[in-house]
Structures are given as structure tokens and as C-alpha cells.
Motif scaffolding. Structure first.
Motif, PDB file in Angstrom:
ATOM      1  N   LEU A 424       0.877  -1.178   0.000  1.00  0.00           N
ATOM      2  CA  LEU A 424       0.000   0.000   0.000  1.00  0.00           C
ATOM      3  C   LEU A 424       0.910   1.223   0.000  1.00  0.00           C
ATOM      4  CD1 LEU A 424      -3.261   0.511   1.981  1.00  0.00           C
ATOM      5  CD2 LEU A 424      -1.603   2.357   1.870  1.00  0.00           C
ATOM      6  N   VAL A 425       0.774   2.052  -1.032  1.00  0.00           N
ATOM      7  CA  VAL A 425       1.634   3.226  -1.182  1.00  0.00           C
ATOM      8  C   VAL A 425       0.756   4.464  -1.058  1.00  0.00           C
ATOM      9  CG1 VAL A 425       3.264   4.431  -2.692  1.00  0.00           C
ATOM     10  CG2 VAL A 425       3.138   1.922  -2.753  1.00  0.00           C
ATOM     11  N   THR A 426       1.069   5.342  -0.087  1.00  0.00           N
ATOM     12  CA  THR A 426       0.308   6.586   0.032  1.00  0.00           C
ATOM     13  C   THR A 426       0.991   7.669  -0.818  1.00  0.00           C
ATOM     14  OG1 THR A 426       1.509   7.473   1.939  1.00  0.00           O
ATOM     15  CG2 THR A 426      -0.325   5.988   2.411  1.00  0.00           C
ATOM     16  N   GLY A 427       0.251   8.677  -1.184  1.00  0.00           N
ATOM     17  CA  GLY A 427       0.794   9.718  -2.062  1.00  0.00           C
ATOM     18  C   GLY A 427       1.252   9.114  -3.375  1.00  0.00           C
ATOM     19  N   ALA A 428       0.537   8.046  -3.803  1.00  0.00           N
ATOM     20  CA  ALA A 428       1.027   7.216  -4.913  1.00  0.00           C
ATOM     21  C   ALA A 428       0.911   7.898  -6.266  1.00  0.00           C
ATOM     22  CB  ALA A 428       0.266   5.891  -4.937  1.00  0.00           C
ATOM     23  N   ALA A 429       0.093   8.953  -6.371  1.00  0.00           N
ATOM     24  CA  ALA A 429      -0.093   9.573  -7.685  1.00  0.00           C
ATOM     25  C   ALA A 429       0.980  10.617  -7.993  1.00  0.00           C
ATOM     26  CB  ALA A 429      -1.485  10.202  -7.782  1.00  0.00           C
ATOM     27  N   GLY A 430       1.825  10.955  -7.011  1.00  0.00           N
ATOM     28  CA  GLY A 430       2.906  11.910  -7.255  1.00  0.00           C
ATOM     29  C   GLY A 430       4.101  11.254  -7.934  1.00  0.00           C
ATOM     30  N   GLY A 431       5.146  12.025  -8.163  1.00  0.00           N
ATOM     31  CA  GLY A 431       6.310  11.530  -8.904  1.00  0.00           C
ATOM     32  C   GLY A 431       6.976  10.346  -8.224  1.00  0.00           C
ATOM     33  N   ILE A 432       7.360  10.504  -6.955  1.00  0.00           N
ATOM     34  CA  ILE A 432       8.038   9.408  -6.241  1.00  0.00           C
ATOM     35  C   ILE A 432       7.081   8.236  -6.026  1.00  0.00           C
ATOM     36  CG2 ILE A 432       9.057   8.760  -4.017  1.00  0.00           C
ATOM     37  CD1 ILE A 432      10.310  11.535  -3.857  1.00  0.00           C
ATOM     38  N   GLY A 433       5.837   8.544  -5.628  1.00  0.00           N
ATOM     39  CA  GLY A 433       4.855   7.479  -5.386  1.00  0.00           C
ATOM     40  C   GLY A 433       4.630   6.640  -6.634  1.00  0.00           C
ATOM     41  N   ILE A 452      -4.783  11.275  -2.379  1.00  0.00           N
ATOM     42  CA  ILE A 452      -5.945  12.171  -2.220  1.00  0.00           C
ATOM     43  C   ILE A 452      -6.449  12.635  -3.587  1.00  0.00           C
ATOM     44  CG2 ILE A 452      -4.673  14.364  -2.035  1.00  0.00           C
ATOM     45  CD1 ILE A 452      -6.534  14.929   0.445  1.00  0.00           C
ATOM     46  N   ASP A 453      -5.598  12.521  -4.606  1.00  0.00           N
ATOM     47  CA  ASP A 453      -5.948  12.934  -5.977  1.00  0.00           C
ATOM     48  C   ASP A 453      -6.653  11.778  -6.695  1.00  0.00           C
ATOM     49  OD1 ASP A 453      -5.974  13.484  -8.678  1.00  0.00           O
ATOM     50  OD2 ASP A 453      -3.791  13.583  -8.889  1.00  0.00           O
ATOM     51  N   ALA A 454      -8.007  11.814  -6.683  1.00  0.00           N
ATOM     52  CA  ALA A 454      -8.795  10.700  -7.207  1.00  0.00           C
ATOM     53  C   ALA A 454      -8.505  10.433  -8.683  1.00  0.00           C
ATOM     54  CB  ALA A 454     -10.281  10.972  -7.006  1.00  0.00           C
ATOM     55  N   ASP A 455      -8.371  11.484  -9.478  1.00  0.00           N
ATOM     56  CA  ASP A 455      -8.123  11.288 -10.917  1.00  0.00           C
ATOM     57  C   ASP A 455      -6.757  10.641 -11.142  1.00  0.00           C
ATOM     58  OD1 ASP A 455     -10.532  12.431 -11.426  1.00  0.00           O
ATOM     59  OD2 ASP A 455      -9.707  14.423 -11.914  1.00  0.00           O
ATOM     60  N   GLY A 456      -5.768  11.121 -10.369  1.00  0.00           N
ATOM     61  CA  GLY A 456      -4.423  10.567 -10.487  1.00  0.00           C
ATOM     62  C   GLY A 456      -4.407   9.087 -10.124  1.00  0.00           C
ATOM     63  N   VAL A 457      -5.159   8.734  -9.085  1.00  0.00           N
ATOM     64  CA  VAL A 457      -5.240   7.338  -8.640  1.00  0.00           C
ATOM     65  C   VAL A 457      -5.799   6.468  -9.761  1.00  0.00           C
ATOM     66  CG1 VAL A 457      -6.582   5.810  -7.149  1.00  0.00           C
ATOM     67  CG2 VAL A 457      -5.401   7.774  -6.161  1.00  0.00           C
ATOM     68  N   MET A 458      -6.910   6.919 -10.352  1.00  0.00           N
ATOM     69  CA  MET A 458      -7.570   6.115 -11.384  1.00  0.00           C
ATOM     70  C   MET A 458      -6.666   5.954 -12.600  1.00  0.00           C
ATOM     71  SD  MET A 458     -10.011   4.979  -9.982  1.00  0.00           S
ATOM     72  CE  MET A 458     -10.199   5.330  -8.266  1.00  0.00           C
ATOM     73  N   ALA A 459      -6.019   7.058 -12.988  1.00  0.00           N
ATOM     74  CA  ALA A 459      -5.165   7.008 -14.180  1.00  0.00           C
ATOM     75  C   ALA A 459      -4.023   6.016 -13.961  1.00  0.00           C
ATOM     76  CB  ALA A 459      -4.612   8.400 -14.479  1.00  0.00           C
ATOM     77  N   LEU A 460      -3.433   6.039 -12.769  1.00  0.00           N
ATOM     78  CA  LEU A 460      -2.300   5.147 -12.506  1.00  0.00           C
ATOM     79  C   LEU A 460      -2.767   3.694 -12.395  1.00  0.00           C
ATOM     80  CD1 LEU A 460       0.743   5.044 -11.980  1.00  0.00           C
ATOM     81  CD2 LEU A 460       0.278   5.415  -9.550  1.00  0.00           C
ATOM     82  N   ALA A 461      -3.887   3.486 -11.699  1.00  0.00           N
ATOM     83  CA  ALA A 461      -4.374   2.110 -11.495  1.00  0.00           C
ATOM     84  C   ALA A 461      -4.652   1.425 -12.832  1.00  0.00           C
ATOM     85  CB  ALA A 461      -5.630   2.119 -10.624  1.00  0.00           C
ATOM     86  N   GLN A 462      -5.101   2.207 -13.816  1.00  0.00           N
ATOM     87  CA  GLN A 462      -5.425   1.626 -15.125  1.00  0.00           C
ATOM     88  C   GLN A 462      -4.219   1.006 -15.818  1.00  0.00           C
ATOM     89  OE1 GLN A 462      -7.438   4.643 -17.336  1.00  0.00           O
ATOM     90  NE2 GLN A 462      -9.403   4.223 -16.343  1.00  0.00           N
ATOM     91  N   GLU A 463      -3.025   1.442 -15.442  1.00  0.00           N
ATOM     92  CA  GLU A 463      -1.823   0.878 -16.074  1.00  0.00           C
ATOM     93  C   GLU A 463      -1.626  -0.592 -15.748  1.00  0.00           C
ATOM     94  OE1 GLU A 463       1.971   2.766 -15.336  1.00  0.00           O
ATOM     95  OE2 GLU A 463       1.092   4.752 -15.560  1.00  0.00           O
ATOM     96  N   PHE A 464      -2.195  -1.060 -14.634  1.00  0.00           N
ATOM     97  CA  PHE A 464      -1.733  -2.350 -14.113  1.00  0.00           C
ATOM     98  C   PHE A 464      -2.769  -3.459 -14.076  1.00  0.00           C
ATOM     99  CE2 PHE A 464       0.566   1.093 -11.847  1.00  0.00           C
ATOM    100  CZ  PHE A 464       1.763   0.966 -12.525  1.00  0.00           C
ATOM    101  N   GLY A 603       8.623  15.077 -12.027  1.00  0.00           N
ATOM    102  CA  GLY A 603       7.323  14.493 -11.678  1.00  0.00           C
ATOM    103  C   GLY A 603       6.780  14.945 -10.336  1.00  0.00           C
ATOM    104  N   SER A 604       7.491  15.837  -9.645  1.00  0.00           N
ATOM    105  CA  SER A 604       7.086  16.197  -8.292  1.00  0.00           C
ATOM    106  C   SER A 604       5.965  17.226  -8.283  1.00  0.00           C
ATOM    107  CB  SER A 604       8.290  16.748  -7.537  1.00  0.00           C
ATOM    108  OG  SER A 604       7.849  17.376  -6.343  1.00  0.00           O
ATOM    109  N   LYS A 605       4.901  16.883  -7.546  1.00  0.00           N
ATOM    110  CA  LYS A 605       3.814  17.848  -7.396  1.00  0.00           C
ATOM    111  C   LYS A 605       4.251  18.956  -6.454  1.00  0.00           C
ATOM    112  CE  LYS A 605       0.022  14.754  -8.260  1.00  0.00           C
ATOM    113  NZ  LYS A 605      -1.025  13.954  -7.662  1.00  0.00           N
TER     114      LYS A 605
END
Ligand SMILES: [Zn+2]
Length: 677
Positions: A424-433, A452-464, A603-605
């Protein structure tokens, strides 16, 4: 439809595979016999194109077909020495392959070769396996299909079964298909279209016959309910509470990934009067029990108790299951059998709550669940027709442990370092995450992407695909943190690795920093890590499999500089939090370590916002030269990238630092003032 017979085969196979009630995942095989050329002699030959072992009809491609010289396959009959020599016979199939490409020839290859028709479908439709596993199945098939469909009693797939089938087809020229007892359907025709239509028509007739008999019944097929299902939200809550416990017990030999489902068909079965009797009978179709084990574990725990309060009872039920599996193994093994595999259940049924499945990966756990749903449909059909009968234990053992299955296991790719683990990775939608998530997934982990960034979460999750789930998470919200671990439990069985990466920053002098700004940084960085670590450790104690926590801290936790009072103190507290936990949770076999990155701009927010401008102003350089500025003031003079931080995280959990806790890895290009002492 394509003109080429091999393309026709691919086309028909994909259509057949589309519906999982026609055949289970990876199950069944289809073939065509077409004119071809021997690649060695260039003589014309008849080529049998058949789906290779391990591919799936729904997604079958031409490259996954195995072309065999059909005359050679037929010629194998001369040396066939009986059912106890099927392994030898199957090994010889490799010598009949007409061309090196394609997968391994299926054990069902002789079944297709010996049928004197161009197109053959062998599938595992729930409705027809219901006939194949019903008491008096032969009579029922005759009753529904008359002379069109024949019957062969159960025999292990192989050359012997193929000879019996060929002889039956010869003796009854009107036959169009055969039901294989305990197993499935074989149908054939001269054209691909006819073969496809025939297979579907036969399945439809089986379904109609079951429906007709079911409509005439006054009582439920599986008997009255003995357990009342909890409401959907309530049963998911119970499932999430119990999952880490089930995962612990099911992982007594090797760590497993778990999934959960609560279809009505499953709940109806497991809460019924007849479930204990039918579960004991075991699944029948070889494909089913290779994935699900012959029997599931049917728990006797009531649905509404706190699973932790009855954890000893649950442990005892797992123990009893393992003892029974060992009995099953020892009753049938001989000197040639391979060693006993894990005696743990793959399928765990909790009446009133649902089905839990355990496997080495999330897709395999899902597939095991799909197979058990197939098995339930089969039992429902067979009980409607007459009564379900499972496969004899000795025969089941023969299939589970025969050398060919063993070979299939050996052909599997070796597991990756983080396989079977959930992060489980928090802040996962940022550059390091994001870099950590990508690295962990690449190393085989299943990952919960939390940000906390719902759109970022969805976009990243779709990769996998199935290897990741996304959760919108505010780490300062205690209830949301708890919900994230519940969600992780239902998706993957639990969490093994936590990365506390969520963070925000401001760069202001002491005089300019407001109390609110100070509190906000403490809330996200220090209190947020505390909440997520606390939820993780609570979870890990139930799961009993140890674990890892990684804190992504900062060079600023060590080095003092201007305009950094709020961020620097929060990071300093976070670093000490890491040390305190390392000292506290080692007893639970949880290791806690930190990575101290510095100046990761790509990639850093954080750097994209005001922080970047403020830092640039503090150091008196322009914003776009900040990366270069940071690189030049390090010993190695190299810019730090998100993947450098991800690499350090992987080093901590990849297996080479198993005896290290309370450590900080700097990823900063070498900053002497940040050296630990
Ligand atoms: Zn089969």
C-alpha cells in the motif's frame, strides 16, 4: 467467417470462449485437420491444428495452436501400452509436432486426432458437466439427446480414452457428440460452422432440460437454507475483518494472495442444507479441481460473529482441512508420486458471507473463484437432474499429481521477488509514489494505489490491470485509513508492505509561517504517517505474516536550513517515528526503515507548486535550473530521479536486507551535511 480452415478454428474458438458457462478459463480445446506439408520431407501430410496446453479459447491466437502430423499421432496407437502408460504416450506427442512453433500439445490431442472428422470441439460447459456428474448420467443423456449423443464412463484424459471414443464413433455412425463421464463434451462436424452450431445447440438443450426439471420442483434444489445471508455491506465488512486471518492460515506454507466474492449463486449454495454433503463429494471436472483443489473448506462459523473472537475455532477448521488433505495424499500416493503440495485450502466458504479464494497471484485467485462458481453450477444442474456425484478420490489424486501436471508447474515462470506480496503506497499519484508503484508492480507485487488525488489514482491504477487497485485516501482521515485497509483485504487478502509517502510542503521563514500552515504539515506528514502505520500494524498483527514499513522522509529531517521550519520539523518528527516503530514492532516481525531523498524534482507535485518557486528564491537560482543547482551541490553531482527513490525502496524489501530495521538510506547524490552519525 475466414476462408482458411485454421483461421476458422481461431474464429470459432474465440466465439466459444466468450461465454464462461460454455467452457471455463483455459479449459477445453478445439481442433481442425487440414492439408499441410511435412517441414522435413516436404511431403503432403494431414496437419492437426489444436489449441496448445495453457492457452484460453476466448483469446486464442493462431500462434497458440500446435500443428501436429496427424498420421504420427494416429501411429502412436501401435506402441500404446495402457492407461498406466499415459505419461509416456503424452511425451511422445512432442515427436509428432509438425513445426516447432506453438505451445505444448494438450493431453487431449489424441481425442481430437482419432475422431475421423475435420473439426472437433471439446468443451466443459456447466450444463453438460451436470449430466456428466449426475447419477444415471448415461440414461439422462439418452433421454434428452436420443441416439445423437453417446456416453463414455469416466476415464482419465489420454490415448486410452481417445481409442474408446474412436471405437464408439465407429460403432454408431449416427453419433454427433459424446458426453465424457465426470468431465465434459466432445462434438465434431465436417465444417467449422456446423461444429460450432452443434456445440451450442447441445449446450442449449442441456440447459433447457435442466430448467424444465427445475421448474417442476417444489423445494429448493440445494434444500432449505440453514444460514441467513447478512446484508451486502455487512457481509463485506465481515469478509474484510476475516480475510487477514484466513490469509494467515492459508499461508502456513507459502504466502497467498486472496480474493472475495459474494454472488447469489455462491451464497445460495453455501448457506443451504445440502452444502456440507455436496462439498464433501468434491469437484469433478479435472480442470476445476486442479485450480480449486478437490474440496473447499466449508466453515461452520456463524456469519454474524466477530471473526477474531472465534479465531481459534477457525484455526481448528483449517487444521482439520490440512489433516484431511494429508490423508487424501497418503491414501493414493505411491513411490513415483511427487511430494505433497500445500495442504491448505484454495477455496474457503463462509455461509452467509461468501467465498474467499487463495492463490499465488490475484488473477489466479480470481480464476479459482470462477472455477468454483462453475463447480456450483454443475452441482446445481446435477442435483436437478438426479443427484451429483463427485470423482473418486483415487482418480482425483491421479489427475492432481500426474507427471504431466507436475511438468506444467515446472514450466511456470519463476516468481518475482515481490510476488505474493501486497503493497500500500500513500501519495502514490505523485512523482516518487508513481515510481515506487511501477517498480513494485514490475517486481511482482500487488499494489494498493492510495492518494488524495482521485483522478491521479484512477489514471495510474489503469496501467496495471488486476495487479493494482486505486483508493482515494486522505491520510489525515482516520476512518478513511481504516477503510483503505479493508478495501485492500477484500481486493488482495491483506497488506504486507506499507510505504508512507504522502506529503505536502511549504517553504517559509519562522516569522511568515502561520500556525495553520504549521499544523497542516504536521497533520499530513507526521500524524498521517502515524495513522497509516497504526492501521497497518493492527492489520499485520491479525495477518500474522510480519511486514515492512518504509517512510519516505527527506534530507530535511537531518539538515538544518533557512525557511523550512514547518516542513523540516514535520520531517524530523516523521524520521523519529520510524525509529520508534522499528524499536516497537520488531516483535511482530515488522521491519521499519526510511529513505531520505533530496531534491527529486522530476514528476514532483511539490516542486510544481509554490515550494519550487520558494526554494528557487531561497537559493537565488531560476526555477528551471533548480534541478541542476541541487545536483551541483552534491558530492556525486547527479540529479536525483523518482526511480532512484523507488530503487532504494525495493532494496529494503526485495529480500537482501531481511535483517535490517531502523535504517535510513539517503538518496541525495551525497550531501556531507546529511551524513548520519
Ligand atoms: Zn477436458
Amino acid at each position: 467467417m475466414p476462408a482458411d480452415p485454421v483461421d476458422q478454428l481461431v474464429y470459432r474458438s474465440n466465439l466459444l470462449g466468450r461465454d464462461r458457462s460454455t467452457t471455463n478459463y483455459g479449459g477445453g480445446n478445439t481442433s481442425v485437420k487440414a492439408p499441410g506439408v511435412d517441414p522435413v520431407t516436404l511431403n503432403p501430410i494431414e496437419v492437426l491444428w489444436i489449441k496448445g496446453s495453457g492457452s484460453d479459447l476466448a483469446t486464442l491466437q493462431r500462434s497458440e495452436l500446435v500443428p501436429l502430423n496427424n498420421d504420427l499421432v494416429l501411429g502412436l496407437e501401435r506402441g500404446y501400452r495402457g492407461v498406466s502408460h499415459e505419461d509416456h504416450q503424452a511425451r511422445l506427442l512432442a515427436c509428432c509436432v509438425a513445426n516447432g512453433a506453438g505451445g505444448a500439445p494438450s493431453i487431449d490431442t489424441p481425442l481430437h486426432a482419432l475422431i475421423p472428422y475435420a473439426h472437433v470441439d471439446h468443451v466443459h460447459p456447466d450444463a453438460l458437466i451436470a449430466f456428466a456428474t449426475a447419477v444415471e448420467g448415461r440414461r439422462l443423456v439418452e433421454e434428452v439427446y436420443g441416439n445423437e449423443v453417446g456416453w463414455l464412463d469416466w476415464q482419465r484424459p489420454g490415448y486410452g480414452l481417445a481409442i474408446k471414443l474412436r471405437d464408439l464413433v465407429k460403432s454408431r455412425p449416427g453419433l454427433r457428440a459424446v458426453v465424457l463421464g465426470g468431465h465434459g463434451l466432445v462434438a465434431w462436424a465436417n465444417t467449422s460452422k456446423e461444429c460450432y452450431d452443434l456445440t451450442l445447440t447441445l449446450i442449449d438443450r442441456a440447459m433447457a432440460a435442466i430448467d424444465e426439471r427445475s421448474a417442476g420442483r417444489s423445494s429448493p434444489i440445494f434444500g432449505n437454507r440453514t444460514v441467513v445471508d447478512l446484508a451486502p455491506t455487512e457481509r463485506r465488512r465481515q469478509a474484510a475483518l476475516a480475510m487477514p486471518l484466513f490469509r494467515q492460515f492459508a499461508s502456513s506454507q507459502q504466502r497467498m494472495i486472496g480474493t472475495y466474492r459474494d454472488d447469489d449463486a455462491i451464497l445460495d449454495f453455501i448457506g443451504s442444507h445440502e452444502a456440507p454433503r455436496l462439498v464433501q463429494q468434491g469437484t469433478s471436472c479435472p480442470d476445476h479441481f486442479l485450480r480449486t483443489k478437490q474440496r473447499p473448506l466449508l466453515l461452520s462459523v456463524p456469519p454474524d460473529v466477530d471473526p477474531m473472537a472465534v479465531s481459534e475455532d477457525i484455526a481448528a477448521e483449517f487444521d482439520a482441512y490440512r489433516e484431511d488433505y494429508a490423508r487424501y495424499y497418503h491414501a493414493s500416493c505411491d513411490g513415483n508420486s511427487s511430494a505433497m503440495r500445500s495442504p491448505n485450502p484454495v477455496v474457503i466458504l463462509w455461509p452467509g458471507i461468501g467465498m474467499f479464494t487463495m492463490a499465488r497471484s490475484s488473477p489466479e485467485a480470481r480464476i479459482a473463484g470462477e472455477f468454483y462458481l462453475n463447480a456450483v453450477n454443475v452441482m446445481r444442474g446435477a442435483e436437478t437432474l438426479s443427484a451429483y456425484q463427485g470423482l473418486d478420490e483415487g482418480e482425483a489424486f491421479g489427475i492432481e499429481y500426474w507427471a504431466l501436471e507436475e511438468a506444467k508447474l515446472k514450466r511456470m515462470l519463476p516468481e518475482k521477488s515481490l510476488s505474493r506480496r501486497v503493497a500500500l503506497v500513500t501519495g502514490a499519484a505523485g512523482g516518487i509514489g508513481t515510481a515506487i508503484v511501477r517498480r513494485f508492480v514490475a517486481e511482482g507485487a500487488s499494489v494498493v494505489i492510495a492518494d488524495i488525488d482521485a483522478d491521479g489514482v484512477m489514471a495510474l491504477a489503469q496501467e496495471f490491470g488486476e495487479q493494482a487497485v486505486g483508493i482515494c485516501l486522505d491520510v489525515t482521515d482516520e476512518a478513511a485509513v481504516d477503510a483503505a485497509f479493508k478495501r485492500a483485504s477484500l481486493a488482495f487478502g491483506g497488506v504486507d508492505l506499507l510505504v508512507n509517502n504522502a506529503g505536502i510542503s511549504i517553504s517559509k521563514s519562522l516569522v511568515d509561517t502561520s500556525a495553520t500552515e504549521f499544523d497542516t504539515l504536521q497533520a499530513v506528514i507526521n500524524r498521517g504517517s502515524f495513522l497509516v502505520s497504526q492501521a497497518f500494524v493492527r492489520h499485520a498483527i491479525v495477518q500474522g505474516l510480519g511486514g515492512d514499513i518504509i517512510y519516505i522522509v527527506s534530507k530535511n529531517a537531518i539538515v538544518a536550513g533557512p525557511n523550512n521550519i514547518a516542513y523540516g520539523t514535520a520531517k524530523g518528527a516523521q524520521l523519529h517515528q520510524m525509529r520508534l516503530l522499528a524499536a516497537e514492532v520488531a516483535e511482530q516481525n515488522i521491519r521499519v526503515n526510511a529513505v531520505n531523498p533530496d531534491a527529486v524534482i522530476e514528476g514532483s507535485k511539490i516542486f510544481a507548486g509554490a515550494w519550487g518557486d520558494e526554494r528557487a528564491a531561497t537559493y537565488g537560482v531560476s526555477r528551471d535550473r533548480l534541478g541542476e543547482f541541487y545536483a551541483q551541490r552534491t558530492l556525486l553531482k547527479r540529479e536525483i530521479l523518482p526511480q532512484d527513490v523507488a530503487a532504494a525502496c525495493f532494496v529494503l524489501v526485495g529480500g537482501n536486507l531481511e535483517k535490517t530495521t531502523g535504517m535510513v538510506i539517503p538518496v541525495d547524490g551525497g550531501v556531507a551535511s546529511a551524513f548520519l552519525r
